[in-house]
Design a protein around this motif. Structure first.
Motif, PDB file in Angstrom:
ATOM      1  N   CYS A 139       0.974  -1.244   0.050  1.00  0.00           N
ATOM      2  CA  CYS A 139       0.014   0.082   0.070  1.00  0.00           C
ATOM      3  C   CYS A 139       0.794   1.207   0.018  1.00  0.00           C
ATOM      4  O   CYS A 139       0.379   2.383  -0.490  1.00  0.00           O
ATOM      5  CB  CYS A 139      -0.922  -0.108   1.029  1.00  0.00           C
ATOM      6  SG  CYS A 139      -0.463   0.693   2.774  1.00  0.00           S
ATOM      7  N   ARG A 191       1.860   3.251   2.327  1.00  0.00           N
ATOM      8  CA  ARG A 191       1.965   4.256   3.458  1.00  0.00           C
ATOM      9  C   ARG A 191       2.972   4.379   4.214  1.00  0.00           C
ATOM     10  O   ARG A 191       3.255   5.450   4.817  1.00  0.00           O
ATOM     11  CB  ARG A 191       0.592   3.871   4.195  1.00  0.00           C
ATOM     12  CG  ARG A 191      -0.534   3.995   3.142  1.00  0.00           C
ATOM     13  CD  ARG A 191      -0.951   5.272   2.573  1.00  0.00           C
ATOM     14  NE  ARG A 191      -0.741   6.536   3.572  1.00  0.00           N
ATOM     15  CZ  ARG A 191      -0.372   7.546   3.261  1.00  0.00           C
ATOM     16  NH1 ARG A 191       0.241   7.894   2.287  1.00  0.00           N
ATOM     17  NH2 ARG A 191      -0.465   8.682   4.146  1.00  0.00           N
ATOM     18  N   CYS A 217      -4.746   4.292  -1.002  1.00  0.00           N
ATOM     19  CA  CYS A 217      -3.461   4.376  -0.354  1.00  0.00           C
ATOM     20  C   CYS A 217      -2.130   5.141  -1.162  1.00  0.00           C
ATOM     21  O   CYS A 217      -1.506   5.962  -0.597  1.00  0.00           O
ATOM     22  CB  CYS A 217      -3.184   3.116   0.484  1.00  0.00           C
ATOM     23  SG  CYS A 217      -3.295   1.734  -0.898  1.00  0.00           S
ATOM     24  N   THR A 232       0.096   8.288  -1.111  1.00  0.00           N
ATOM     25  CA  THR A 232       1.497   8.393  -0.937  1.00  0.00           C
ATOM     26  C   THR A 232       2.344   9.396  -2.091  1.00  0.00           C
ATOM     27  O   THR A 232       3.345   9.798  -1.702  1.00  0.00           O
ATOM     28  CB  THR A 232       2.437   7.014  -1.067  1.00  0.00           C
ATOM     29  OG1 THR A 232       1.655   6.198   0.233  1.00  0.00           O
ATOM     30  CG2 THR A 232       3.712   6.984  -0.679  1.00  0.00           C
ATOM     31  N   GLU A 243      -5.527   4.527   6.790  1.00  0.00           N
ATOM     32  CA  GLU A 243      -4.302   4.393   5.955  1.00  0.00           C
ATOM     33  C   GLU A 243      -4.545   3.723   4.561  1.00  0.00           C
ATOM     34  O   GLU A 243      -4.202   3.885   3.585  1.00  0.00           O
ATOM     35  CB  GLU A 243      -3.183   3.677   6.543  1.00  0.00           C
ATOM     36  CG  GLU A 243      -2.814   4.446   7.843  1.00  0.00           C
ATOM     37  CD  GLU A 243      -1.764   5.724   7.524  1.00  0.00           C
ATOM     38  OE1 GLU A 243      -1.987   6.225   6.270  1.00  0.00           O
ATOM     39  OE2 GLU A 243      -1.598   6.551   8.376  1.00  0.00           O
ATOM     40  N   CYS A 244      -5.670   2.528   4.859  1.00  0.00           N
ATOM     41  CA  CYS A 244      -5.783   1.601   3.515  1.00  0.00           C
ATOM     42  C   CYS A 244      -6.788   0.820   4.113  1.00  0.00           C
ATOM     43  O   CYS A 244      -7.503   0.941   5.085  1.00  0.00           O
ATOM     44  CB  CYS A 244      -4.745   0.616   3.471  1.00  0.00           C
ATOM     45  SG  CYS A 244      -4.857  -0.496   2.132  1.00  0.00           S
ATOM     46  N   CYS A 270     -10.413  -0.322  -3.315  1.00  0.00           N
ATOM     47  CA  CYS A 270     -11.356   0.285  -2.140  1.00  0.00           C
ATOM     48  C   CYS A 270     -12.787   0.340  -2.652  1.00  0.00           C
ATOM     49  O   CYS A 270     -13.609   0.075  -1.675  1.00  0.00           O
ATOM     50  CB  CYS A 270     -10.813   1.773  -2.327  1.00  0.00           C
ATOM     51  SG  CYS A 270      -9.071   2.138  -2.623  1.00  0.00           S
TER      52      CYS A 270
END
Lengths: 183, 741
Positions: free
Chosen positions: B377, B379, B640, B644, B668-669, B714
């Motif tokens: 992901c 992050r 995510c 970033t 975060e995810c 997502c």
């Protein structure tokens, strides 16, 4: 003393306030009285290398394992402070400053007002030559703490409280006129 | 991985989710939020990270020279340095020191390196009483458990559990209950043990070659006591902890506490130059003044190689050595937040960077245990104070794991399924299947709707679960017979190149092309509404799917083909617009590792996330009225990898500028992470991670809003969690949008 010094001092005191660490100003004339108003229980201390100031008689000057064990307050000199963080830099000395600053419930670091540096790079710059000379120091910020037991508790292995004394030893400072006492 | 192995894994994860999950979640979320808050107060955060990175790069480059320098300095100071080849060598040396000093008790402050050595067990076999003095470590020593976090080892234990443990184990006069009582009980008991100790053992966060100083980052004060009370001090540290000078410590002092537990600085940063000047605290001589003592302190620095020098030679694992073990990558990791280090960790180390450490110091078997829990992901990348590409290390280790081991007995089946993967006989079937999602999607689309009908049959789902581990609780995406590329071929562009302000290639990512064709059509309409000339050539998948399964060669081949398909368009001045953030992240990130530098840079500089492009058009004077501006209130979850890359802000800005009412998630995810949530062994973990997002979108303020997500996974995850549909931002802005007001 420049305006900048006053700013560093303001920032140092603001950082201490955020940490919940009280700070009291004193000068050589008022030092004994000020210290007395801060300390608790038996008091132990190591020598203060500042002009015109020494530990009062009622402080055990020559700490031993026994006096350390019974003391409630420890008084030691701080070499300097870091304004950004509210940190005091505590030298390790043969007289046991490291232990005195660590074992008692209340630690009172005593600091010269002119020894506040603005930030961490400046602090490390100052520490470099000292460490290369073989010295050791602790950058101490607030009391000892742990969150390992389910909530933040102060006094994990070290002091539960810290109370900083700032010594104004120079006459021409703006800071003296401002009579800082944040208690 | 067999069905039984998958079930065992799922059982283990379920057990941890139920037992340790709540405490781990509360603590890691607190640390992670603390990090965001604390670094926000640093004006020069990015610059500090760059400085820290440069120092570590330089130090590892010069490591052999620095080992020599620090050895010389420490010996000049009066200490001893031992360079241990491996754990057994280190333990032998430490046991010798203990035996020469007739040590009965050794007190320790927290050190992950000492956990790596398993020095406690080695000393205990010799009859030495080893006592951990960090309160968290001590709890674990009493409980006989392993750390679940590299900085806060007992985060998986609640106060209630610790109280039960102490009350059972020590039977205090009054039962202990509050954190204060537990702390004071531990302090007193450990204080006595420290007073009587013969040796103090610490780790070191950093060692300076110029002064021979150790930097120890602590809050409790136990490391200070451990180092100064007994007359003998042993410090154990990996060789990678050495930096050239004291001055090099400055950025790390500012970053380490903030990155880890979210403290601007920890209570104590000890800078000890052993043997230290502080007097020994001798309980047998209580009346002598410290000042009158003439102590002869002993100091041993045990530097550990244990695989590190080989990691230094390994172009892919070398970055691991820059790690300062702050724990930011663990705290920011959605999977870690749910299960902690007892699932997300190997023999010693836990969290995202642990894969590199475990592969380097304990070997690939240990890394294999948890490497899959990194979903890529990304992050952790921005959280890492030394900017380590942690997902890449995880990918490389996964790739190396793929290329060893036995051939699967399902080779024949998978070869039929994945014709372009003939040379991958050792790769786990589940990984191979998800790694070849593009092939599967192509087949599925060509045979739709039959493929969807077959794919939905209970016996087929049951077989897929049994043999491949596709969780039957997950609805499968439905393939479209008409792909986006086919649709566009028939339709053609509606803004001619001559009339257009800009010309773009809309990249037909695998999911948009074969499954969610509608969001591709919406993207075309949005871009054309802004006077953009759009083309959709047939371009292969980016390689994200194989890369996420550790199939780097396959991803590499795809990168070359994608570049070949796009290079001419880029040269013709066309921009590349990407809908799926994980594919854009390939262009902007991983392609640096897969393409020649110049090719990577050309593609990177001309590729845009679709809402980033919309934002740019609007900023350059395009008419916003051409987009739908009267859409519904939105609950938005950015992807995510998009976050970033710093691209979520464009979606937010466009919605804001067009007057949308947006509530945004801050998890975060989503937990789906591509294929991760489809894997039966990880389904429950994926849903647990997703619950944090679902909660935010189920509040009274959020539950009536239209759910909008930038990433495919997502969106799928949100639909599974919330049982309401989700849309891509372009579907909201589409002039033909069918979303309600």
């Amino acid at each position: 003393m420049s305006v900048e010094t006053a700013t560093d001092r303001d920032r140092f005191e603001a950082a201490l306030e955020d940490l919940g660490v009280p700070v009291t100003a004193a000068d050589p004339a008022t030092f004994d009285r000020t210290l007395q108003s801060i300390v608790d229980g038996p008091v132990v201390g190591t020598p203060l290398p500042f002009d015109g100031v020494c530990l009062p008689d009622w402080v055990a000057h020559e700490p031993t394992p026994a006096t350390l064990e019974t003391a409630v307050t420890g008084v030691t000199a701080a070499s300097f402070a870091v304004a950004d963080y509210g940190s005091v830099v505590l030298p390790s000395t043969p007289e046991g400053a490291e232990q005195v600053s660590l074992f008692c419930d209340l630690h009172v670091p005593v600091l010269r007002a002119s020894d506040i540096v603005p930030d961490m790079p400046r602090a490390i710059e100052r520490l470099g030559p000292t460490l290369r000379d073989g010295a050791s120091a602790i950058i101490a910020t607030g009391p000892s703490a742990t969150a390992d037991m389910g909530a933040l508790v102060t006094g994990a292995h070290g002091p539960k409280d810290v109370h900083v004394v700032v010594l104004e030893t120079t006459a021409c400072s703006n800071a003296t006129e401002r009579g800082v006492d944040n208690e | 991985m067999s069905k039984t192995e998958r079930e065992t894994k799922a059982d283990h994860i379920r057990h941890l989710l139920e037992t340790e999950g709540p405490a781990v979640e509360a603590n890691t979320l607190g640390f992670n939020q603390g990090r965001y808050d604390s670094v926000a107060g640093l004006e020069d955060y990015e610059q500090l990270k760059d400085e820290a990175r440069t120092i570590k790069e330089g130090a590892i480059e010069r490591l052999p020279e620095l080992i020599e320098a620090v050895t010389e300095t420490v010996e000049e100071n009066g200490g001893t340095v031992y360079l241990a080849e491996d754990a057994a060598d280190a333990n032998r040396y430490i046991r010798d020191v203990a035996s020469e000093t007739d040590a009965e008790r050794l007190v320790k402050s927290k050190s992950m390196t000492s956990e790596e050595l398993e020095v406690n067990a080695a000393l205990e076999r010799d009859g030495v009483d080893v006592v951990e003095t960090d309160l968290g470590e001590w709890v674990l020593q009493v409980a006989e458990e392993a750390p679940s976090h590299i900085v806060a080892p007992a985060i998986h234990k609640s106060r209630e559990e610790i109280a039960r443990l102490f009350n059972t184990q020590f039977d205090p006069a009054e039962p202990l209950e509050t954190p204060e009582e537990l702390t004071m009980f531990a302090r007193e008991r450990l204080g006595e043990q420290i007073a009587d100790a013969d040796i103090g053992m610490t780790g070191a966060n950093f060692i300076t070659a110029d002064s021979g100083s150790l930097m120890l980052v602590t809050s409790e004060g136990n490391a200070r006591k451990t180092a100064v009370v007994p007359d003998t001090h042993i410090a154990v540290a990996g060789v990678e902890k050495i930096v050239p000078t004291v001055e090099d410590l400055a950025p790390f002092i500012e970053l380490i506490g903030r990155s880890g537990t979210g403290q601007d600085i920890t209570a104590y940063v000890s800078l000890l130059t052993p043997p230290v000047d502080s007097p020994i605290v001798d309980p047998d001589d209580p009346e002598s003044a410290f000042a009158d003592r003439d102590d002869d302190r002993e100091f041993h620095l045990v530097l550990i190689d244990n695989g590190r020098m080989a990691m230094r030679e390994d172009d892919q694992l070398r970055e691991t050595l820059y790690c300062i073990r702050c724990s930011a990558c663990a705290n920011t990791c959605a999977n870690f937040q749910s299960v902690g280090g007892h699932a997300f960790g190997g023999e010693t180390y836990t969290g995202g960077i642990a894969t590199g450490w475990e592969a380097g110091v304990h070997g690939y078997d240990s890394a294999a245990e948890f490497n899959d829990l990194c979903t890529g992901c990304s992050r952790c990348v921005e959280a890492c104070p030394v900017k380590i590409d942690i997902p890449w290390i995880n990918t490389v280790v996964r790739d190396r794991l793929n290329h060893r081991g036995e051939a699967s007995r399902f080779d024949f089946l998978s070869d039929e399924l994945v014709p372009d993967e003939a040379a991958t006989g050792t790769i786990d079937l589940q990984k191979r299947l998800f790694g070849n999602y593009e092939t599967l999607a192509k087949l599925g689309s060509a045979t739709a709707p039959l493929s969807n009908w077959v794919g939905g049959l209970e016996p087929v789902r049951s077989l897929a679960e049994r043999f491949v581990g596709i969780d039957s609780r997950r609805p499968l995406p439905a393939f479209q017979r008409e792909t986006l590329v086919d649709w566009f071929d028939d339709r053609g562009p509606q803004v001619s190149a001559a009339d257009a302000n800009h010309q773009v290639i809309l990249y037909p990512d695998t999911y948009t092309n074969y499954v969610d064709v509608d969001r591709g059509k919406a993207a075309v309409r949005v871009l054309e509404a802004l006077s953009v000339h759009v083309q959709i050539p047939s371009v292969p998948g980016t390689g994200r799917a194989p890369l996420s399964q550790g199939m780097i060669d396959t991803a590499d081949a795809k990168a070359s083909r994608v570049y070949a398909a796009l290079a001419e368009h880029i040269d013709a001045g066309r921009d590349v617009v990407v809908i799926e953030p994980s594919d854009l992240a390939m262009f902007r990130g991983e392609y640096e590792k897969l393409l020649p530098e110049r090719s990577f840079e050309r593609l990177r500089d001309r590729s845009y996330e679709v809402l980033e492009y919309v934002y740019g058009c609007l900023e350059n004077g395009a008419d916003p009225a051409a987009l739908r501006t009267d859409g519904p209130p939105i609950a938005y979850h950015a992807h995510c990898q998009q976050r970033t890359l710093g691209l979520d802000r464009y979606t937010r800005a466009v919605f804001d500028d067009l007057g949308y009412d947006v509530l945004e998630s801050d998890v975060e995810c989503c937990g789906m992470a591509g294929s991760f949530g489809y894997k039966s062994q990880y389904y429950e973990l994926s849903m647990d991670v997703g619950d944090r997002l679902a909660e935010q979108f189920s509040t009274p303020e959020a539950r009536e809003r239209v759910v909008v997500a930038s990433g495919t996974s997502c969106g799928d995850q949100l639909e599974d969690l919330l049982t309401r549909g989700s849309s891509h931002p372009v579907a909201v802005l589409d002039p033909n949008s069918r979303l309600p007001r």
